[in-house]
Design a protein around this motif. Structure first.
Motif, PDB file in Angstrom:
ATOM      1  N   ALA A  20      73.606  31.632  24.847  1.00  0.00           N
ATOM      2  CA  ALA A  20      74.283  30.604  25.628  1.00  0.00           C
ATOM      3  C   ALA A  20      74.799  29.454  24.764  1.00  0.00           C
ATOM      4  O   ALA A  20      75.354  28.501  25.278  1.00  0.00           O
ATOM      5  N   CYS A  21      74.618  29.541  23.448  1.00  0.00           N
ATOM      6  CA  CYS A  21      74.952  28.383  22.601  1.00  0.00           C
ATOM      7  C   CYS A  21      76.329  28.457  21.958  1.00  0.00           C
ATOM      8  O   CYS A  21      76.734  27.537  21.254  1.00  0.00           O
ATOM      9  N   GLY A  22      77.067  29.564  22.189  1.00  0.00           N
ATOM     10  CA  GLY A  22      78.434  29.642  21.685  1.00  0.00           C
ATOM     11  C   GLY A  22      78.519  29.663  20.166  1.00  0.00           C
ATOM     12  O   GLY A  22      77.557  29.975  19.475  1.00  0.00           O
ATOM     13  N   ARG A  23      79.693  29.296  19.652  1.00  0.00           N
ATOM     14  CA  ARG A  23      79.930  29.482  18.218  1.00  0.00           C
ATOM     15  C   ARG A  23      79.215  28.463  17.354  1.00  0.00           C
ATOM     16  O   ARG A  23      79.154  28.598  16.139  1.00  0.00           O
ATOM     17  N   LEU A  24      78.693  27.402  17.978  1.00  0.00           N
ATOM     18  CA  LEU A  24      77.956  26.398  17.194  1.00  0.00           C
ATOM     19  C   LEU A  24      76.484  26.732  17.072  1.00  0.00           C
ATOM     20  O   LEU A  24      75.701  25.959  16.525  1.00  0.00           O
ATOM     21  N   ALA A  51      79.630  34.430  16.035  1.00  0.00           N
ATOM     22  CA  ALA A  51      81.070  34.206  15.932  1.00  0.00           C
ATOM     23  C   ALA A  51      81.872  35.311  16.613  1.00  0.00           C
ATOM     24  O   ALA A  51      82.688  35.994  16.003  1.00  0.00           O
ATOM     25  N   MET A  52      81.621  35.512  17.875  1.00  0.00           N
ATOM     26  CA  MET A  52      82.379  36.462  18.696  1.00  0.00           C
ATOM     27  C   MET A  52      82.627  35.783  20.035  1.00  0.00           C
ATOM     28  O   MET A  52      81.741  35.095  20.542  1.00  0.00           O
ATOM     29  N   PRO A  53      83.802  35.993  20.629  1.00  0.00           N
ATOM     30  CA  PRO A  53      84.044  35.388  21.941  1.00  0.00           C
ATOM     31  C   PRO A  53      83.023  35.912  22.968  1.00  0.00           C
ATOM     32  O   PRO A  53      82.611  37.080  22.900  1.00  0.00           O
ATOM     33  N   VAL A 107      66.479  30.041  16.818  1.00  0.00           N
ATOM     34  CA  VAL A 107      65.802  28.772  17.111  1.00  0.00           C
ATOM     35  C   VAL A 107      66.625  27.943  18.102  1.00  0.00           C
ATOM     36  O   VAL A 107      66.099  27.376  19.067  1.00  0.00           O
ATOM     37  N   ALA A 108      67.952  27.902  17.886  1.00  0.00           N
ATOM     38  CA  ALA A 108      68.824  27.147  18.803  1.00  0.00           C
ATOM     39  C   ALA A 108      68.715  27.708  20.216  1.00  0.00           C
ATOM     40  O   ALA A 108      68.646  26.964  21.201  1.00  0.00           O
ATOM     41  N   GLU A 109      68.667  29.015  20.320  1.00  0.00           N
ATOM     42  CA  GLU A 109      68.605  29.649  21.637  1.00  0.00           C
ATOM     43  C   GLU A 109      67.278  29.331  22.323  1.00  0.00           C
ATOM     44  O   GLU A 109      67.207  29.234  23.545  1.00  0.00           O
ATOM     45  N   ARG A 110      66.235  29.150  21.542  1.00  0.00           N
ATOM     46  CA  ARG A 110      64.931  28.832  22.114  1.00  0.00           C
ATOM     47  C   ARG A 110      64.869  27.367  22.555  1.00  0.00           C
ATOM     48  O   ARG A 110      64.344  27.026  23.608  1.00  0.00           O
ATOM     49  N   VAL A 111      65.472  26.484  21.734  1.00  0.00           N
ATOM     50  CA  VAL A 111      65.395  25.053  22.024  1.00  0.00           C
ATOM     51  C   VAL A 111      66.336  24.671  23.164  1.00  0.00           C
ATOM     52  O   VAL A 111      66.013  23.829  23.982  1.00  0.00           O
ATOM     53  N   ARG A 112      67.518  25.294  23.231  1.00  0.00           N
ATOM     54  CA  ARG A 112      68.497  24.823  24.212  1.00  0.00           C
ATOM     55  C   ARG A 112      69.291  25.930  24.876  1.00  0.00           C
ATOM     56  O   ARG A 112      70.259  25.659  25.565  1.00  0.00           O
TER      57      ARG A 112
END
Ligand SMILES: [Zn+2]
Length: 399
Positions: free
Chosen positions: A372-376, A337-339, A204-209
């Motif tokens: 694109a949202c990183g670890r958060l 949670a991966m670099p 969902v985060a990836e879709r929104v932002r």
């Protein structure tokens, strides 16, 4: 579920209809802003009077704001409306076995506050008390903005409930399998709470932002402690009958392979996950406790980490082929949670099966991409879910 014609829910009680119509108007404003009331009436199928009443209510509640007047050349310029991004916010909390993440996001999708807290234990008592302190810190950080808090989206690794793989070792939290997590968080935070699995929230985060903004059907492979799969189909998340769809980590990729904590052998998670990386590195005497540890090893070109990446690529490629054939997604996103550098390397090391419905000339997006949202990503997704639920109407709302 998409709503194209709000009149389809005639027959529901008046309160549900009223809430539903508010969501319809909010959703249309978000999509078309700035927008006037005549257009809102036309798009929603509601009367101009009904739209005017809803607008007045939403303005009073702080969700909508006036956005000047638009002249179309005939008659009086028409008053326009937009979402009032600062009018409301939602809290997202991700609970991982060893850490909690918090994010406060406003109605416009802007991040107001983020935090990471290391977890000494992940039992309910410890987690709930840290959730309370994340909430009070987030409120302090955004004080004075007068925002209404819509609720919290709490994100946890699945599976939920007392299922056959609930004791799946390191990927599970202790003491959570027989409790009503949503009720516990609602009591501790004193607000409405939705609980979602980490992979779905990340999608969902990836879709929104993130990078899935323009996509309607895609999958997200989430590296938490284990490995989860979030599925978005035609803009809606797929949860399964018990909220446990997407336990891809326990799909067997190597019959008679490595022993998994779930009781099976050869699960994907025993090859391609943080648990697998940690175990392979531990054999070489290297301990990893956080994403930063993995990042340092990668920067140092550590041969044991490189060996793990190459080994994980095979089973992961196989799983991605399976996901493509099952869901026919526009793309499969890797994240969590991966670099970023490790995910990029892992993607370049994949050898995706040529025999897949995704191996088509017509596709516009790569078969696999990094998020694109990183670890958060999951915490942001938790907040995004609450905002999504506020704005997006559903026919099949729970009663
Ligand atoms: Zn397993």
């Amino acid at each position: 579920m998409k709503i194209n014609n709000p009149r389809r829910i005639v027959g529901s009680n008046a309160e549900r209809t009223r809430l539903h119509n508010r969501q319809v108007v909010l959703g249309l404003v978000r999509e078309h802003q700035p927008i006037g009331r005549a257009e809102l009436a036309r798009f929603s199928g509601l009367s101009t009077q009904a739209v005017s009443n809803i607008i007045a209510e939403l303005e009073e509640d702080g969700f909508l704001a006036e956005a000047g007047r638009h002249s179309s050349g005939r008659g009086l310029p028409v008053l326009q409306y937009r979402l009032n991004g600062d009018g409301a916010a939602a809290l997202g909390i991700e609970v991982r076995p060893d850490a909690m993440f918090g994010a406060l996001v406003n109605l416009a999708g802007e991040t107001l506050y983020t935090t990471r807290v290391a977890l000494p234990h992940n039992d309910p008592k410890t987690v709930l008390s840290i959730a309370q302190s994340i909430l009070s810190e987030a409120l302090k950080a955004s004080c004075g903005s007068g925002q209404r808090l819509l609720g919290a989206g709490v994100v946890m690794p699945g599976p939920f409930g007392n299922v056959g793989i609930s004791g799946a070792g390191q990927s599970a939290l202790h003491g959570w399998s027989d409790v009503d997590a949503a009720a516990l968080f609602e009591e501790a935070l004193d607000m409405a709470v939705v609980v979602e699995n980490d992979a779905t929230a990340a999608a969902v985060a990836e879709r929104v932002r993130g990078i899935a903004g323009g996509l309607r059907t895609f999958c997200f492979l989430y590296f938490g402690a284990g490995l989860g799969l979030g599925v978005v189909e035609d803009g809606e998340v797929r949860r399964g009958a018990f909220g446990n769809a997407g336990e891809i980590g326990h799909v067997i990729v190597t019959p008679d392979g490595r022993q998994c904590a779930c009781g099976n052998r050869g699960c994907l998670e025993t090859y391609a996950s943080r648990i697998a990386a940690r175990e392979q590195l531990a054999k070489a005497g290297i301990a990893i406790a956080s994403v930063s540890d993995i990042e340092r090893l990668y920067e140092a070109n550590d041969p044991h980490l490189m060996a793990w990446i190459n080994e994980a690529a095979g089973p992961l490629s196989q799983a991605i082929g399976l996901i493509e054939n099952l869901f026919d997604p526009e793309t499969v996103i890797l994240g969590g949670a991966m670099p970023d550098a490790v995910l990029d390397h892992l993607i370049s090391a994949l050898y995706l099966p040529a025999g897949s419905v995704a191996a088509s000339d017509r596709r516009a997006t790569p078969r696999v991409q990094r998020g694109a949202c990183g670890r958060l990503t999951a915490a942001l997704g938790g907040a995004a879910l609450v905002i999504h639920d506020t704005i997006t109407p559903r026919i099949a709302a729970k009663t």
